[in-house]
Design an enzyme around this catalytic site. Structure first.
Site, PDB file in Angstrom:
ATOM      1  N   PRO A  22       0.809  -1.223   0.000  1.00 48.86           N
ATOM      2  CG  PRO A  22      -0.923  -1.588   1.519  1.00 48.86           C
ATOM      3  CD  PRO A  22       0.409  -2.137   1.073  1.00 48.86           C
ATOM      4  CB  CYS A  23       1.142   3.899  -2.410  1.00 48.14           C
ATOM      5  SG  CYS A  23      -0.478   4.458  -2.987  1.00 48.14           S
TER       6      CYS A  23
END
Length: 99
Positions: A22-23
Site C-alpha cells: 500500500p502506498c
C-alpha cells in the site's frame, strides 16, 4: 495467500521476486507516515522477509515515487548486521528509480 502468514523457509527459490504494498503512507499526497510497523505501508516488512529468505537475483517493487523519500523503520532482527547486509545503494549503476 496472505503474505503475513507465509513461512518463507518453505517456499521454493525464485530468480525474480515482484511485489508491491500500500502506498497511502508513502505518497506525497498522503500523511507521509512512512514505512513502519502498524502503517499500511508497513506491509513492506513482510516483503523484506521474503527477500531475506529467498535471496532472488532480482527484486522488482511497484509503488509511488514518494517511496524514495519516505522514512522507513524496520525492527532489527536478532543478530542483524545492517551494514553488512546493505553495503551499497540498491539501484544498479546507470539505472534510475521508476524507470
Amino acid at each position: 495467500g496472505d503474505i503475513t502468514a507465509i513461512d518463507w523457509s518453505q517456499v521454493e527459490p525464485v530468480d525474480i521476486l515482484i511485489g508491491g504494498f500500500p502506498c497511502q503512507d508513502v505518497s506525497t499526497v498522503g500523511k507521509r507516515a512512512g514505512i513502519a510497523p502498524g502503517t499500511r505501508s508497513g506491509l513492506w516488512a513482510h516483503m523484506a522477509a521474503a527477500i531475506d529468505a529467498l535471496q532472488p537475483d532480482w527484486v522488482v517493487i511497484e509503488n509511488v515515487r514518494g517511496l524514495l523519500s519516505s522514512p522507513a523503520t524496520r525492527p532489527a532482527a536478532v543478530g542483524d548486521d545492517h551494514e553488512q547486509r546493505n553495503p551499497r545503494d540498491a539501484t544498479p549503476d546507470g539505472a534510475t528509480p521508476g524507470s
